[in-house]
Design a protein around this motif. Structure first.
Motif, mmCIF file in Angstrom:
data_model
loop_
_atom_site.group_PDB
_atom_site.id
_atom_site.type_symbol
_atom_site.label_atom_id
_atom_site.label_comp_id
_atom_site.label_asym_id
_atom_site.label_seq_id
_atom_site.Cartn_x
_atom_site.Cartn_y
_atom_site.Cartn_z
ATOM 1 N N HIS A 14 0.821 -1.220 0.000
ATOM 2 C CA HIS A 14 0.000 0.000 0.000
ATOM 3 C C HIS A 14 0.857 1.273 0.000
ATOM 4 O O HIS A 14 0.732 2.122 -0.885
ATOM 5 C CB HIS A 14 -0.910 -0.062 1.229
ATOM 6 N N MET A 15 1.780 1.377 0.967
ATOM 7 C CA MET A 15 2.583 2.615 1.026
ATOM 8 C C MET A 15 3.639 2.644 -0.066
ATOM 9 O O MET A 15 3.989 3.709 -0.572
ATOM 10 C CB MET A 15 3.239 2.785 2.406
ATOM 11 N N ASP A 36 10.299 -6.783 -3.368
ATOM 12 C CA ASP A 36 9.332 -7.283 -2.376
ATOM 13 C C ASP A 36 9.633 -8.761 -2.152
ATOM 14 O O ASP A 36 10.057 -9.453 -3.092
ATOM 15 C CB ASP A 36 7.885 -7.110 -2.881
ATOM 16 N N LYS A 41 4.596 -9.154 -6.692
ATOM 17 C CA LYS A 41 4.247 -7.743 -6.439
ATOM 18 C C LYS A 41 5.289 -6.824 -7.078
ATOM 19 O O LYS A 41 4.959 -5.795 -7.669
ATOM 20 C CB LYS A 41 4.189 -7.480 -4.934
ATOM 21 N N THR A 74 8.274 -1.200 4.242
ATOM 22 C CA THR A 74 7.974 -2.520 4.791
ATOM 23 C C THR A 74 7.482 -2.336 6.229
ATOM 24 O O THR A 74 7.301 -1.214 6.690
ATOM 25 C CB THR A 74 9.245 -3.378 4.773
ATOM 26 N N TYR A 75 7.349 -3.452 6.961
ATOM 27 C CA TYR A 75 6.826 -3.376 8.332
ATOM 28 C C TYR A 75 7.881 -2.867 9.313
ATOM 29 O O TYR A 75 9.079 -3.020 9.069
ATOM 30 C CB TYR A 75 6.298 -4.746 8.756
ATOM 31 N N GLU A 96 9.413 4.547 6.045
ATOM 32 C CA GLU A 96 8.078 4.699 6.615
ATOM 33 C C GLU A 96 8.123 4.699 8.148
ATOM 34 O O GLU A 96 9.027 4.141 8.756
ATOM 35 C CB GLU A 96 7.140 3.586 6.096
ATOM 36 N N LYS A 97 7.135 5.326 8.737
ATOM 37 C CA LYS A 97 6.966 5.306 10.182
ATOM 38 C C LYS A 97 6.188 4.056 10.560
ATOM 39 O O LYS A 97 5.571 3.472 9.653
ATOM 40 C CB LYS A 97 6.261 6.552 10.709
ATOM 41 N N LYS A 164 -4.116 -8.697 6.574
ATOM 42 C CA LYS A 164 -3.025 -7.722 6.537
ATOM 43 C C LYS A 164 -2.943 -6.971 7.876
ATOM 44 O O LYS A 164 -1.865 -6.803 8.444
ATOM 45 C CB LYS A 164 -3.230 -6.735 5.381
ATOM 46 N N ASP A 177 1.329 2.687 15.620
ATOM 47 C CA ASP A 177 1.495 2.731 14.161
ATOM 48 C C ASP A 177 0.962 4.042 13.568
ATOM 49 O O ASP A 177 1.645 4.704 12.788
ATOM 50 C CB ASP A 177 0.773 1.531 13.526
ATOM 51 N N LYS A 291 -1.895 11.974 0.521
ATOM 52 C CA LYS A 291 -0.531 11.529 0.857
ATOM 53 C C LYS A 291 0.453 12.124 -0.158
ATOM 54 O O LYS A 291 0.755 11.497 -1.176
ATOM 55 C CB LYS A 291 -0.445 10.004 0.834
#
Ligand SMILES: NC(=O)c1ccc[n+]([C@@H]2O[C@H](COP(=O)([O-])OP(=O)(O)OC[C@H]3O[C@@H](n4cnc5c(N)ncnc54)[C@H](O)[C@@H]3O)[C@@H](O)[C@H]2O)c1
Length: 336
Positions: A14-15, A36, A41, A74-75, A96-97, A164, A177, A291
């Motif tokens: 998504h991000m 990925d 993907k 990623t996570y 990403e945060k 997810k 998050d 965004k």
């Protein structure tokens, strides 16, 4: 000709898409890699955005000499390891945060960023680059509602992809998050620091990862006397909700996203400003992408080219992270 930057995107979810879709056409960007763990993907992103190469191995892209900037989407549990690899290979980073899922990793992330000023690192606090939030920050800082401020900030997701979200809940609660954005916002708007928090949470789904919670609320008191709450939940049953309201002795400001407006969505986001004691409403339209990852990327390039600070700075990023982590720990502690 202006300098171009080789970019590798790690995480084609998504991000990842929010990032690449706003930069792939920039004249100063070459998309060298899309990566990925799920190669399919990456291959889809290659077709869509014209990436040079695909990979399912982050190391491969990070070590590639053609890559100048790595976008980490990623996570949280993977952020520190990927950051370390980037710094070792002299890459600039847009990550990403939240910076991590734990305090130990978050502190190490902060330490490594500070130890490598030659590599520019920007964390995805996207609302800092959003014109609507920038306008409200300016209004509040100029005294539009007075002080202290009562703030109400709600962001609930009605999830359509529970698997997810379950995966994400294994890494961080919604209070951490998503909360990092809004603790940062309120500190930015008021210029004040957090004095006290009190958090509560609930497990409203039967199949949550152990030790996690999917609904939370934190009360926040600031040093300047402002106070309010942040509420965030991810579930199959909560209704999606978005409230951002900031009220003081001289007025009130409410942010209504374009998609939530009753009318005139074509005018962009709506800032509803109530002035007191005049008792007059002013409606301010702001053309703004939800965004604006392209503008955020431009800021990273500016950091590289001019040496200007990150927005927010890595210290500000860590401060919000620490507050949200404490809130998450309070909830987890209560339920133990
Ligand atoms: N800034 C924002 O507004 C915002 C909004 C949503 C999510 N996020 C953050 O973005 C990050 C990603 O969330 P998402 O919603 O895009 O998740 P997502 O599940 O949609 O995408 C993550 C992708 O990363 C891939 N991946 C995971 N580990 C990997 C690894 N080690 N190497 C390569 N690929 C890997 C997964 O296969 C997946 O395709 C999280 O940190 C989340 O908190 C930020």
């Amino acid at each position: 000709m202006d300098k171009t930057y080789g970019v590798a995107l790690i995480g084609c979810g998504h991000m990842g898409e929010a990032h690449i879709s706003n930069i792939y056409y920039k004249t100063n960007v070459r998309i060298e890699y899309v990566c990925d763990l799920d190669r399919k993907k990456a291959e889809l992103f290659q077709k869509k955005y014209g990436a040079h190469l695909t990979s399912s191995n982050p190391m491969e892209c990070i070590e590639d000499k053609a890559v100048d900037i790595v976008i980490i989407a990623t996570y949280p549990s993977t952020h520190l390891e990927l950051l370390s690899l980037c710094l070792k290979n002299h890459k600039h980073v847009l990550c990403e945060k939240p910076i991590a899922g734990s305090r130990v990793e978050g502190k190490e992330f902060l330490r490594q960023v500070k130890e490598h000023p030659e590599c520019k690192v920007l964390i995805g606090h996207i609302l800092r680059h959003n014109a609507t939030y920038q306008k409200v920050a300016q209004m509040i800082q100029n005294g539009a509602v007075g002080k202290p401020i009562a703030f109400r900030m709600v962001q609930n997701h009605h999830t359509m992809d529970w698997e997810k979200y379950k995966r994400m809940l294994g890494e961080a609660s919604p209070l951490l998050d998503c909360g990092v954005h809004y603790v940062d916002i309120i500190k930015w708007f008021t210029g004040s620091d957090v004095k006290k928090i009190a958090a509560s949470g609930a497990r409203t789904e039967p199949d949550l990862p152990e030790g996690s919670f999917n609904y939370g609320m934190m009360m926040i008191e600031l040093k300047d006397g402002s106070a309010g709450y942040y509420e965030a939940g991810w579930s199959n049953t909560l209704s999606a909700d978005n409230l951002k309201e900031f009220s003081g002795p001289r007025g009130s400001i409410r942010i209504i996203y374009r998609k939530d407006r009753q009318t005139h969505q074509e005018e962009g986001d709506l800032i509803e400003y109530y002035k007191y004691p005049e008792k007059v409403y002013e409606m301010i339209n702001v053309q703004c992408q939800r965004k604006p990852t392209g503008l955020q990327f431009d800021h990273l390039v500016k950091m590289i080219e001019t040496g200007c600070d990150a927005v927010p700075t890595i210290d500000e990023v860590y401060e919000s992270f620490e507050v949200c982590l404490r809130a998450q720990e309070q909830v987890a502690g209560d339920s133990m």
